[in-house]
Design a protein around this motif. Structure first.
Motif, PDB file in Angstrom:
ATOM      1  N   ALA A 320       0.831  -1.199   0.000  1.00 18.90           N
ATOM      2  CA  ALA A 320       0.000   0.000   0.000  1.00 18.90           C
ATOM      3  C   ALA A 320       0.870   1.256   0.000  1.00 18.90           C
ATOM      4  O   ALA A 320       0.616   2.200  -0.765  1.00 18.90           O
ATOM      5  N   ARG A 321       1.891   1.278   0.848  1.00 19.05           N
ATOM      6  CA  ARG A 321       2.747   2.466   0.907  1.00 19.05           C
ATOM      7  C   ARG A 321       3.480   2.665  -0.413  1.00 19.05           C
ATOM      8  O   ARG A 321       3.599   3.786  -0.914  1.00 19.05           O
ATOM      9  N   ALA A 322       3.960   1.574  -0.997  1.00 19.71           N
ATOM     10  CA  ALA A 322       4.671   1.672  -2.282  1.00 19.71           C
ATOM     11  C   ALA A 322       3.736   2.175  -3.385  1.00 19.71           C
ATOM     12  O   ALA A 322       4.120   3.012  -4.216  1.00 19.71           O
ATOM     13  N   ALA A 323       2.503   1.678  -3.400  1.00 18.52           N
ATOM     14  CA  ALA A 323       1.540   2.103  -4.417  1.00 18.52           C
ATOM     15  C   ALA A 323       1.199   3.583  -4.264  1.00 18.52           C
ATOM     16  O   ALA A 323       1.087   4.312  -5.252  1.00 18.52           O
ATOM     17  N   MET A 324       1.050   4.023  -3.024  1.00 17.43           N
ATOM     18  CA  MET A 324       0.720   5.427  -2.776  1.00 17.43           C
ATOM     19  C   MET A 324       1.893   6.334  -3.142  1.00 17.43           C
ATOM     20  O   MET A 324       1.702   7.431  -3.667  1.00 17.43           O
ATOM     21  N   ALA A 325       3.105   5.872  -2.884  1.00 20.51           N
ATOM     22  CA  ALA A 325       4.287   6.647  -3.265  1.00 20.51           C
ATOM     23  C   ALA A 325       4.387   6.757  -4.788  1.00 20.51           C
ATOM     24  O   ALA A 325       4.654   7.838  -5.332  1.00 20.51           O
ATOM     25  N   GLU A 326       4.153   5.647  -5.484  1.00 17.02           N
ATOM     26  CA  GLU A 326       4.234   5.697  -6.946  1.00 17.02           C
ATOM     27  C   GLU A 326       3.124   6.561  -7.528  1.00 17.02           C
ATOM     28  O   GLU A 326       3.328   7.252  -8.536  1.00 17.02           O
ATOM     29  N   ALA A 327       1.955   6.574  -6.891  1.00 14.28           N
ATOM     30  CA  ALA A 327       0.860   7.434  -7.357  1.00 14.28           C
ATOM     31  C   ALA A 327       1.266   8.903  -7.284  1.00 14.28           C
ATOM     32  O   ALA A 327       0.917   9.702  -8.160  1.00 14.28           O
ATOM     33  N   ALA A 328       2.018   9.254  -6.248  1.00 11.25           N
ATOM     34  CA  ALA A 328       2.498  10.636  -6.122  1.00 11.25           C
ATOM     35  C   ALA A 328       3.475  10.974  -7.241  1.00 11.25           C
ATOM     36  O   ALA A 328       3.394  12.059  -7.827  1.00 11.25           O
ATOM     37  N   HIS A 329       4.369  10.056  -7.562  1.00 10.54           N
ATOM     38  CA  HIS A 329       5.317  10.294  -8.650  1.00 10.54           C
ATOM     39  C   HIS A 329       4.593  10.318 -10.002  1.00 10.54           C
ATOM     40  O   HIS A 329       4.953  11.108 -10.892  1.00 10.54           O
ATOM     41  N   PHE A 330       3.566   9.476 -10.156  1.00 11.97           N
ATOM     42  CA  PHE A 330       2.781   9.484 -11.394  1.00 11.97           C
ATOM     43  C   PHE A 330       2.085  10.825 -11.594  1.00 11.97           C
ATOM     44  O   PHE A 330       2.010  11.345 -12.714  1.00 11.97           O
ATOM     45  N   ALA A 331       1.573  11.393 -10.511  1.00 10.31           N
ATOM     46  CA  ALA A 331       0.849  12.669 -10.599  1.00 10.31           C
ATOM     47  C   ALA A 331       1.700  13.741 -11.236  1.00 10.31           C
ATOM     48  O   ALA A 331       1.201  14.617 -11.944  1.00 10.31           O
ATOM     49  N   VAL A 332       3.018  13.658 -11.029  1.00 10.46           N
ATOM     50  CA  VAL A 332       3.947  14.658 -11.582  1.00 10.46           C
ATOM     51  C   VAL A 332       4.362  14.300 -13.004  1.00 10.46           C
ATOM     52  O   VAL A 332       4.502  15.166 -13.873  1.00 10.46           O
TER      53      VAL A 332
END
Length: 336
Positions: A320-332
């Motif tokens: 979950a933490r990894a997915a949420m971190a990647e979602a933040a990088h995807f947003a950019v």
């Protein structure tokens, strides 16, 4: 002889881990959405369905589901609450399109173009009402306070943006305040309520709020950059919509502050609406490119995305933490 070092290309971040993490939960959320958008008045589900089924990322309800996974919540309260979050978001989009006079939303005709402004506003009101029904059914006064407070802040942010429209002297500080309200407030609330249903401590609740808030700012910064560096097919709306509407977004604020006297005169005429045709849009894009304003906007977005990732570092490492971190990088990194 020294061997040549070949750099390993970095994989472009995607939403795939977040989509996989929340897939089952989103099926439950979508069932709630489809059920609660129904009405005996046929126009209501028709108009709401036009936007809800229009291919949006559904990132905000996914944040509630991912946050619940992150804190180890195993109940089902978060499904209705995630649906409430999506209804709030959809209602604001319907109202925004009326305020902005938008022609396109997610690559197809905006609801107000098909159904008219009065019906679009009223169905937006209906969806707001449905969201509050879902909140009260949950029974948590704390959740109700968080989501209702976010709804009020979003409205304040939209009004603040409206009053800043065509105001060329709008500062970066005010701009960040506007997007912190109109976009980031719901990201923060969507994330935070996961900690509430999971009965987390104050530090974990703050961490999820900080994650969502910083992600929301990063997301909006990139949205505003995209208006000047992507085409309509990618964006799902017309390029230059913000420009024609006289919206003071960060690429414009930076290009204006860095421009010459003659360039500033151009911006004053363009943002005031005196000269905002296609030729003016191309000149605006040229000036934004000249002063690296889009890349600098994305750089600020990267800063906020990093803050979002840092915020959830208090939680143990997990999918979950990894997915949420990647979602933040995807947003950019996204171009749409």
């Amino acid at each position: 002889m020294t061997a040549e070092v070949v750099p390993i290309p970095r994989k472009k971040p995607t939403l795939d881990p977040m989509l996989a993490l929340t897939a089952n939960g989103m099926n439950a959320v979508n069932s709630v959405i489809l059920d609660r958008m129904q009405s005996e008045i046929p126009l209501i589900p028709a108009l709401a369905g036009h936007l809800i089924s229009g291919g949006g990322k559904r990132l905000r309800p996914m944040l509630t589901l991912a946050g619940a996974e992150l804190v180890g919540y195993t109940g089902d309260r978060h499904y209705k609450l995630a649906a409430a979050v999506e209804f709030i978001h959809t209602a604001t989009l319907l109202h925004d399109d009326v305020v902005d006079g938008s022609d396109l939303r997610r690559g197809k005709a905006a609801a107000n173009i098909i159904y008219g402004n009065p019906a679009t506003v009223l169905v937006g009101d209906f969806l707001f009402s449905r969201s509050f029904e879902l909140m009260t059914e949950d029974g948590s006064l704390k959740v109700l306070k968080i989501l209702s407070g976010a709804s009020a802040i979003i409205a304040e942010g939209e009004v603040d943006q409206l009053t800043a429209q065509r105001q060329i002297e709008t500062s970066e500080e005010r701009y960040l305040g506007i997007i912190g309200a109109k976009t980031a407030a719901l990201f923060a609330a969507a994330s935070r309520i996961a900690a509430v249903v999971g009965e987390c401590d104050d530090a974990q609740e703050r961490a999820l709020d900080d994650y969502g808030r910083n992600l929301g700012v990063a997301f909006q910064l990139v949205d505003d950059a995209i208006d000047y560096d992507s085409d309509a097919a990618e964006m799902g709306k017309d390029q230059g919509d913000d420009f024609r509407e006289g919206k003071m977004t960060l690429p414009v604020i930076l290009a204006y502050s860095r421009g010459t006297e003659s360039e500033r005169k151009f911006w004053k005429n363009a943002i005031s609406g005196i000269k905002a045709d296609d030729a003016a849009l191309q000149e605006a894009i040229s000036l934004i490119d000249k002063y690296n304003a889009v890349e600098d906007t994305r750089e600020r977005a990267r800063h906020f995305a990093s803050r979002a990732v840092d915020a959830i570092s208090i939680f143990p490492d997990s999918k979950a933490r990894a997915a949420m971190a990647e979602a933040a990088h995807f947003a950019v990194a996204r171009g749409y």
